[in-house]
Motif scaffolding. Structure first.
Motif, mmCIF file in Angstrom:
data_model
loop_
_atom_site.group_PDB
_atom_site.id
_atom_site.type_symbol
_atom_site.label_atom_id
_atom_site.label_comp_id
_atom_site.label_asym_id
_atom_site.label_seq_id
_atom_site.Cartn_x
_atom_site.Cartn_y
_atom_site.Cartn_z
ATOM 1 N N ILE A 1 0.841 -1.201 0.000
ATOM 2 C CA ILE A 1 0.000 0.000 0.000
ATOM 3 C C ILE A 1 0.878 1.253 0.000
ATOM 4 C CG2 ILE A 1 -1.683 1.326 1.353
ATOM 5 C CD1 ILE A 1 -2.837 -1.159 -0.123
ATOM 6 N N ALA A 2 1.943 1.247 0.819
ATOM 7 C CA ALA A 2 2.850 2.399 0.870
ATOM 8 C C ALA A 2 3.529 2.620 -0.480
ATOM 9 C CB ALA A 2 3.902 2.202 1.964
ATOM 10 N N MET A 3 3.938 1.546 -1.124
ATOM 11 C CA MET A 3 4.589 1.691 -2.427
ATOM 12 C C MET A 3 3.617 2.226 -3.468
ATOM 13 S SD MET A 3 7.731 1.217 -1.974
ATOM 14 C CE MET A 3 8.251 1.321 -3.676
ATOM 15 N N GLN A 4 2.359 1.830 -3.386
ATOM 16 C CA GLN A 4 1.389 2.376 -4.324
ATOM 17 C C GLN A 4 1.224 3.881 -4.098
ATOM 18 O OE1 GLN A 4 -2.664 0.918 -4.227
ATOM 19 N NE2 GLN A 4 -2.840 1.339 -6.404
ATOM 20 N N PHE A 5 1.158 4.293 -2.830
ATOM 21 C CA PHE A 5 1.107 5.716 -2.505
ATOM 22 C C PHE A 5 2.311 6.428 -3.119
ATOM 23 C CE2 PHE A 5 2.697 9.143 0.179
ATOM 24 C CZ PHE A 5 1.598 9.970 0.301
ATOM 25 N N ARG A 6 3.499 5.851 -2.919
ATOM 26 C CA ARG A 6 4.733 6.476 -3.416
ATOM 27 C C ARG A 6 4.745 6.588 -4.934
ATOM 28 N NH1 ARG A 6 7.531 2.686 0.763
ATOM 29 N NH2 ARG A 6 7.493 4.059 2.581
ATOM 30 N N LEU A 7 4.287 5.555 -5.602
ATOM 31 C CA LEU A 7 4.260 5.587 -7.068
ATOM 32 C C LEU A 7 3.282 6.642 -7.589
ATOM 33 C CD1 LEU A 7 4.579 1.786 -7.881
ATOM 34 C CD2 LEU A 7 6.315 3.576 -8.224
ATOM 35 N N MET A 8 2.143 6.785 -6.919
ATOM 36 C CA MET A 8 1.180 7.810 -7.346
ATOM 37 C C MET A 8 1.732 9.212 -7.106
ATOM 38 S SD MET A 8 -1.203 6.313 -8.858
ATOM 39 C CE MET A 8 -2.216 7.744 -9.125
ATOM 40 N N VAL A 9 2.380 9.425 -5.957
ATOM 41 C CA VAL A 9 3.007 10.729 -5.696
ATOM 42 C C VAL A 9 4.068 11.001 -6.762
ATOM 43 C CG1 VAL A 9 4.510 11.997 -4.095
ATOM 44 C CG2 VAL A 9 2.507 10.769 -3.222
ATOM 45 N N GLY A 10 4.867 9.991 -7.072
ATOM 46 C CA GLY A 10 5.888 10.133 -8.106
ATOM 47 C C GLY A 10 5.290 10.431 -9.467
ATOM 48 N N LEU A 11 4.177 9.803 -9.773
ATOM 49 C CA LEU A 11 3.503 10.051 -11.052
ATOM 50 C C LEU A 11 3.019 11.497 -11.134
ATOM 51 C CD1 LEU A 11 2.511 8.683 -13.689
ATOM 52 C CD2 LEU A 11 0.367 8.213 -12.487
ATOM 53 N N VAL A 12 2.441 12.001 -10.053
ATOM 54 C CA VAL A 12 2.013 13.411 -10.036
ATOM 55 C C VAL A 12 3.222 14.315 -10.219
ATOM 56 C CG1 VAL A 12 1.017 15.240 -8.591
ATOM 57 C CG2 VAL A 12 -0.059 12.978 -8.654
ATOM 58 N N TYR A 13 4.319 14.008 -9.554
ATOM 59 C CA TYR A 13 5.557 14.799 -9.675
ATOM 60 C C TYR A 13 6.055 14.813 -11.117
ATOM 61 C CZ TYR A 13 10.572 15.774 -9.306
ATOM 62 O OH TYR A 13 11.838 16.269 -9.491
ATOM 63 N N VAL A 14 6.109 13.637 -11.730
ATOM 64 C CA VAL A 14 6.633 13.531 -13.097
ATOM 65 C C VAL A 14 5.703 14.210 -14.107
ATOM 66 C CG1 VAL A 14 7.145 11.880 -14.946
ATOM 67 C CG2 VAL A 14 8.007 11.461 -12.643
ATOM 68 N N LEU A 15 4.406 14.028 -13.951
ATOM 69 C CA LEU A 15 3.460 14.576 -14.928
ATOM 70 C C LEU A 15 3.172 16.063 -14.743
ATOM 71 C CD1 LEU A 15 0.809 11.706 -15.182
ATOM 72 C CD2 LEU A 15 2.696 12.223 -16.753
ATOM 73 N N CYS A 16 3.166 16.531 -13.488
ATOM 74 C CA CYS A 16 2.724 17.906 -13.218
ATOM 75 C C CYS A 16 3.839 18.862 -12.826
ATOM 76 C CB CYS A 16 1.667 17.894 -12.117
ATOM 77 S SG CYS A 16 0.208 16.935 -12.556
ATOM 78 N N GLY A 17 5.003 18.346 -12.480
ATOM 79 C CA GLY A 17 6.112 19.219 -12.104
ATOM 80 C C GLY A 17 5.987 19.743 -10.691
ATOM 81 N N LYS A 18 6.851 20.711 -10.389
ATOM 82 C CA LYS A 18 6.957 21.256 -9.033
ATOM 83 C C LYS A 18 6.109 22.516 -8.883
ATOM 84 C CE LYS A 18 11.687 19.728 -8.202
ATOM 85 N NZ LYS A 18 13.007 20.144 -7.738
ATOM 86 N N HIS A 19 4.827 22.350 -8.813
ATOM 87 C CA HIS A 19 3.919 23.468 -8.629
ATOM 88 C C HIS A 19 3.198 23.307 -7.300
ATOM 89 C CE1 HIS A 19 4.624 24.553 -12.775
ATOM 90 N NE2 HIS A 19 4.330 23.312 -13.128
#
Length: 163
Positions: A81-99
């Motif tokens: 579950i934690a890794m899924q959380f981390r992957l989703m956070v990473g996906l938002v970071y990669v797709l949306c940038g640092k905003h």
């Protein structure tokens, strides 16, 4: 000459952040209702991703999960579950940038996705699990941007001292 995967300063950062994330994951903030407490590690995890980048973030998460498994504070289900959380956070970071909004929304998106998966795997109460996570999602939404600023200052100070 081939560039190394990690520099020695990267290894130090990863070890320190993994220890910090592991301890933060063990601390739960209480709630008015039983079962609604939440970990303070979510906004920290988001901040690690947005300040140090995805590669360090995912390595920190893997190391933190390994430490939690070794200490017996998590099981394989918790880690998944934690890794899924981390992957989703990473996906938002990669797709949306640092905003601001991507920082604020990354944690709640990760939590929402992890809770949906948890409910589907258990075959019970998907929306009850999401509702139980709402206080933590709001907490992460509010605090992650502040945590990013704090980690940025710490990182800049550390790099100024090293040089």
């Amino acid at each position: 000459m081939k560039k190394p995967f990690l520099k020695s300063s990267d290894i130090t950062d990863i070890a320190m952040l993994a220890a910090l994330l592991t301890v933060a994951g063990a601390i739960k903030l209480p709630s008015l209702l039983p079962g609604l407490e939440f970990q303070i590690s979510a906004p920290l995890a988001v901040a690690i991703c947005f300040v140090f980048g995805f590669k360090k973030y995912i390595l920190v998460g893997i190391l933190s999960s390994a430490i939690s498994l070794a200490l017996g504070t998590h099981n394989l289900f918790n880690v998944a579950i934690a890794m899924q959380f981390r992957l989703m956070v990473g996906l938002v970071y990669v797709l949306c940038g640092k905003h601001y909004w991507s920082v604020a929304l990354a944690g709640p998106i990760g939590t929402f996705t992890a809770r949906i998966t948890l409910g589907l795997v258990l075959g019970k109460g998907v929306w009850a699990l999401v509702a139980a996570a709402l206080p933590g999602m709001v907490f992460t939404f509010i605090t992650a941007p502040f945590m990013v600023k704090l980690l940025q200052r710490i990182s800049q100070s550390r790099h100024a001292i090293v040089q």
